[in-house]
Design a protein around this motif. Structure first.
Motif, PDB file in Angstrom:
ATOM      1  N   THR A 155       0.861  -1.165   0.000  1.00  0.00           N
ATOM      2  CA  THR A 155       0.000   0.000   0.000  1.00  0.00           C
ATOM      3  C   THR A 155       0.896   1.213   0.000  1.00  0.00           C
ATOM      4  OG1 THR A 155      -1.708  -1.154   1.216  1.00  0.00           O
ATOM      5  CG2 THR A 155      -1.784   1.249   1.262  1.00  0.00           C
ATOM      6  N   VAL A 156       0.739   2.041  -1.012  1.00  0.00           N
ATOM      7  CA  VAL A 156       1.699   3.122  -1.198  1.00  0.00           C
ATOM      8  C   VAL A 156       1.176   4.448  -0.706  1.00  0.00           C
ATOM      9  CG1 VAL A 156       3.108   4.323  -2.876  1.00  0.00           C
ATOM     10  CG2 VAL A 156       2.656   1.903  -3.160  1.00  0.00           C
TER      11      VAL A 156
ATOM     12  N   ARG B  98     -15.105  14.228  -2.298  1.00  0.00           N
ATOM     13  CA  ARG B  98     -14.123  13.820  -1.299  1.00  0.00           C
ATOM     14  C   ARG B  98     -13.664  12.413  -1.691  1.00  0.00           C
ATOM     15  NH1 ARG B  98     -18.374  15.755   1.511  1.00  0.00           N
ATOM     16  NH2 ARG B  98     -18.987  13.676   2.250  1.00  0.00           N
ATOM     17  N   VAL B  99     -12.415  12.322  -2.158  1.00  0.00           N
ATOM     18  CA  VAL B  99     -11.910  11.081  -2.755  1.00  0.00           C
ATOM     19  C   VAL B  99     -10.805  10.482  -1.886  1.00  0.00           C
ATOM     20  CG1 VAL B  99     -10.894  10.039  -4.811  1.00  0.00           C
ATOM     21  CG2 VAL B  99     -12.455  11.983  -5.048  1.00  0.00           C
ATOM     22  N   LEU B 100     -10.966   9.216  -1.539  1.00  0.00           N
ATOM     23  CA  LEU B 100      -9.925   8.454  -0.846  1.00  0.00           C
ATOM     24  C   LEU B 100      -9.104   7.734  -1.910  1.00  0.00           C
ATOM     25  CD1 LEU B 100      -8.585   7.283   1.681  1.00  0.00           C
ATOM     26  CD2 LEU B 100     -10.342   5.503   1.690  1.00  0.00           C
ATOM     27  N   SER B 101      -7.900   8.217  -2.164  1.00  0.00           N
ATOM     28  CA  SER B 101      -7.076   7.723  -3.268  1.00  0.00           C
ATOM     29  C   SER B 101      -5.951   6.844  -2.746  1.00  0.00           C
ATOM     30  CB  SER B 101      -6.485   8.894  -4.052  1.00  0.00           C
ATOM     31  OG  SER B 101      -7.507   9.785  -4.457  1.00  0.00           O
ATOM     32  N   THR B 102      -5.768   5.702  -3.360  1.00  0.00           N
ATOM     33  CA  THR B 102      -4.773   4.738  -2.898  1.00  0.00           C
ATOM     34  C   THR B 102      -4.083   4.082  -4.080  1.00  0.00           C
ATOM     35  OG1 THR B 102      -6.275   4.233  -1.061  1.00  0.00           O
ATOM     36  CG2 THR B 102      -4.369   2.808  -1.331  1.00  0.00           C
ATOM     37  N   VAL B 103      -2.765   3.889  -3.961  1.00  0.00           N
ATOM     38  CA  VAL B 103      -1.988   3.179  -4.974  1.00  0.00           C
ATOM     39  C   VAL B 103      -1.445   1.894  -4.360  1.00  0.00           C
ATOM     40  CG1 VAL B 103       0.020   3.258  -6.505  1.00  0.00           C
ATOM     41  CG2 VAL B 103      -1.330   5.319  -6.120  1.00  0.00           C
ATOM     42  N   HIS B 104      -1.573   0.785  -5.095  1.00  0.00           N
ATOM     43  CA  HIS B 104      -1.038  -0.504  -4.662  1.00  0.00           C
ATOM     44  C   HIS B 104      -0.166  -1.092  -5.764  1.00  0.00           C
ATOM     45  CE1 HIS B 104      -3.677  -0.797  -1.138  1.00  0.00           C
ATOM     46  NE2 HIS B 104      -4.675  -0.423  -1.919  1.00  0.00           N
TER      47      HIS B 104
ATOM     48  N   ILE C 242      -4.217  -0.039  -8.981  1.00  0.00           N
ATOM     49  CA  ILE C 242      -3.351  -1.190  -8.734  1.00  0.00           C
ATOM     50  C   ILE C 242      -2.447  -1.387  -9.943  1.00  0.00           C
ATOM     51  CG2 ILE C 242      -3.248  -3.654  -8.216  1.00  0.00           C
ATOM     52  CD1 ILE C 242      -6.157  -3.410  -7.201  1.00  0.00           C
ATOM     53  N   TRP C 243      -1.151  -1.233  -9.737  1.00  0.00           N
ATOM     54  CA  TRP C 243      -0.203  -1.508 -10.812  1.00  0.00           C
ATOM     55  C   TRP C 243      -0.033  -3.019 -10.894  1.00  0.00           C
ATOM     56  CZ3 TRP C 243       0.023   2.329 -13.795  1.00  0.00           C
ATOM     57  CH2 TRP C 243       0.084   3.642 -13.321  1.00  0.00           C
ATOM     58  N   LYS C 244      -0.440  -3.588 -12.026  1.00  0.00           N
ATOM     59  CA  LYS C 244      -0.527  -5.034 -12.175  1.00  0.00           C
ATOM     60  C   LYS C 244      -0.187  -5.427 -13.607  1.00  0.00           C
ATOM     61  CE  LYS C 244      -3.955  -8.745 -11.461  1.00  0.00           C
ATOM     62  NZ  LYS C 244      -5.354  -9.043 -11.077  1.00  0.00           N
ATOM     63  N   ASP C 245       0.341  -6.617 -13.774  1.00  0.00           N
ATOM     64  CA  ASP C 245       0.677  -7.109 -15.112  1.00  0.00           C
ATOM     65  C   ASP C 245      -0.597  -7.596 -15.803  1.00  0.00           C
ATOM     66  OD1 ASP C 245       1.899  -7.992 -17.381  1.00  0.00           O
ATOM     67  OD2 ASP C 245       2.844  -9.744 -16.458  1.00  0.00           O
ATOM     68  N   VAL C 246      -1.316  -6.659 -16.411  1.00  0.00           N
ATOM     69  CA  VAL C 246      -2.560  -6.987 -17.122  1.00  0.00           C
ATOM     70  C   VAL C 246      -2.414  -6.574 -18.588  1.00  0.00           C
ATOM     71  CG1 VAL C 246      -4.121  -6.867 -15.151  1.00  0.00           C
ATOM     72  CG2 VAL C 246      -3.515  -4.762 -16.357  1.00  0.00           C
TER      73      VAL C 246
END
Length: 280
Positions: free
Chosen positions: A46-47, A106-112, A148-152
Motif C-alpha cells: 500500500t503506497v 471527497r476522494v480516498l485515493s490509494t496506490v497498490h 493497482i499496478w498489475k501485469d494486465v
C-alpha cells in the motif's frame, strides 16, 4: 409544564451517540467487505492515500454532482472504484480525471502494487498524491479511487464488485469516470462526436500506424480551425483523451499551429500536471 426530564434528555443523547457509532461501524464493515470480495485483494504494497477536500470544481463542468442519481444510494458505504493498470502503459487520461474528481468530491485515493509486478518507478507510486492522515476513516469520503499496478494486458476497472462486470480499456473507463463529472451532451450528434474523438485518440493516435497518426493530426488541425475545442464550444472528454494520447506517443513535438494553440489552452486549464509528471 412541558419540560423534558433531564434523564430522558441524557438517554436521547446517548442513543444518538450510539446510532452515530453504529453508522460509522456499518460503513467501515461494508468497505472491508468490498475489499475482501475484490479479486485483487492480494495486494502487496500500500503506497499512498489522499483526501481532497470538496471544493468548487472548474466552471467548465456544470453537470450533476449527485452520486446517488448516478450510482445508486450508498447507504453509508464508500463507493469504491478499483483500476488495474499495467505500469508499462500508465493511464494518463485516468490521472487527469482523478484530479478532476478530487475537485468535485471527497476522494480516498490509494496506490497498490500487485505481486505480478516486480518494480514500479517512484513517480507511479505517488501519482495519486500523498497519504492523508484521515485515510483510515472511510466514512469521511464519497469515492474510493484505488489504482493497482498489475501485469494486465488491458486496463480494467471494477466498481460494485459484487454486481457489475469489469469495464475494460482506458477509453471506456474514461467515459465512466467523466460521467461522474458532467453528463455527455444531450444532442446525440454532439455526444457521438465526443465518442468518435475519444476512440480516434486511443485507437489511432495512441496505437495506430505512422500513417494513421498523421491522418489524425491533420483531422485535429482541421477541427480546431473551426472552434477552440474538439466537440463544440466546451472542453470535454474528447480534449482530455486526445491531449493525453498526444503526450504519450510523442506526437506533440511536430504539430500544426491549430493543434499547438489547443494544447496550450488545455495546459492553461491546469488539469494535466499529473499526466505530464509521469512522462518526465
Amino acid at each position: 409544564n412541558g419540560d423534558v426530564d433531564p434523564a430522558v434528555k441524557a438517554l436521547e443523547a446517548r442513543q444518538d451517540e450510539i446510532l452515530r457509532k453504529l453508522y460509522e461501524l456499518k460503513a467501515a464493515v461494508e468497505g472491508l467487505a468490498k475489499t475482501v470480495t475484490t479479486p485483487d485483494a492480494d495486494l502487496d504494497v500500500t503506497v499512498s492515500s489522499s483526501l481532497s477536500s470538496q471544493s468548487s470544481s472548474c466552471a467548465i463542468f456544470k453537470g450533476t454532482t449527485n452520486l446517488d442519481a448516478l450510482l445508486g444510494e450508498d447507504l453509508g458505504a464508500l463507493r469504491d472504484i478499483v483500476i488495474n493498470a499495467n505500469p508499462a502503459q500508465p493511464p494518463l487520461t485516468l490521472l487527469v480525471l482523478h484530479g478532476l474528481l478530487c475537485q468535485r468530491y471527497r476522494v480516498l485515493s490509494t496506490v497498490h502494487v500487485h505481486s505480478s509486478v516486480s518494480s514500479v518507478p517512484p513517480q507511479l507510486l505517488s501519482c495519486l498524491g500523498p497519504k492523508h492522515a484521515d485515510s483510515y476513516a472511510r466514512h469521511m469520503f464519497q469515492l474510493g479511487f484505488t489504482l493497482i499496478w498489475k501485469d494486465v494486458p488491458k486496463l480494467e476497472m471494477k466498481f460494485s464488485v459484487c454486481n457489475m462486470c469489469p469495464i475494460e480499456g482506458e477509453a471506456n473507463v474514461a467515459r465512466f469516470l467523466f460521467k461522474l463529472l458532467a453528463p455527455y451532451p444531450s444532442d446525440p450528434a454532439l455526444a457521438t462526436l465526443v465518442d468518435s474523438w475519444v476512440d480516434t485518440g486511443f485507437y489511432q493516435l495512441a496505437d495506430g500506424s505512422t500513417k494513421e497518426r498523421a491522418a489524425v493530426l491533420r483531422a485535429l488541425n482541421s477541427a480546431l480551425g473551426r472552434g477552440p475545442w474538439l466537440s463544440g464550444p466546451e472542453f470535454s472528454l474528447a480534449d482530455i483523451a486526445c491531449y493525453c494520447c498526444l503526450l504519450q506517443n510523442g506526437s506533440a513535438s511536430s504539430i500544426a499551429a491549430n493543434v499547438q494553440g489547443w494544447m496550450k489552452s488545455c495546459e492553461n486549464l491546469g488539469h494535466f500536471g499529473p499526466a505530464k509528471l509521469l512522462l518526465k
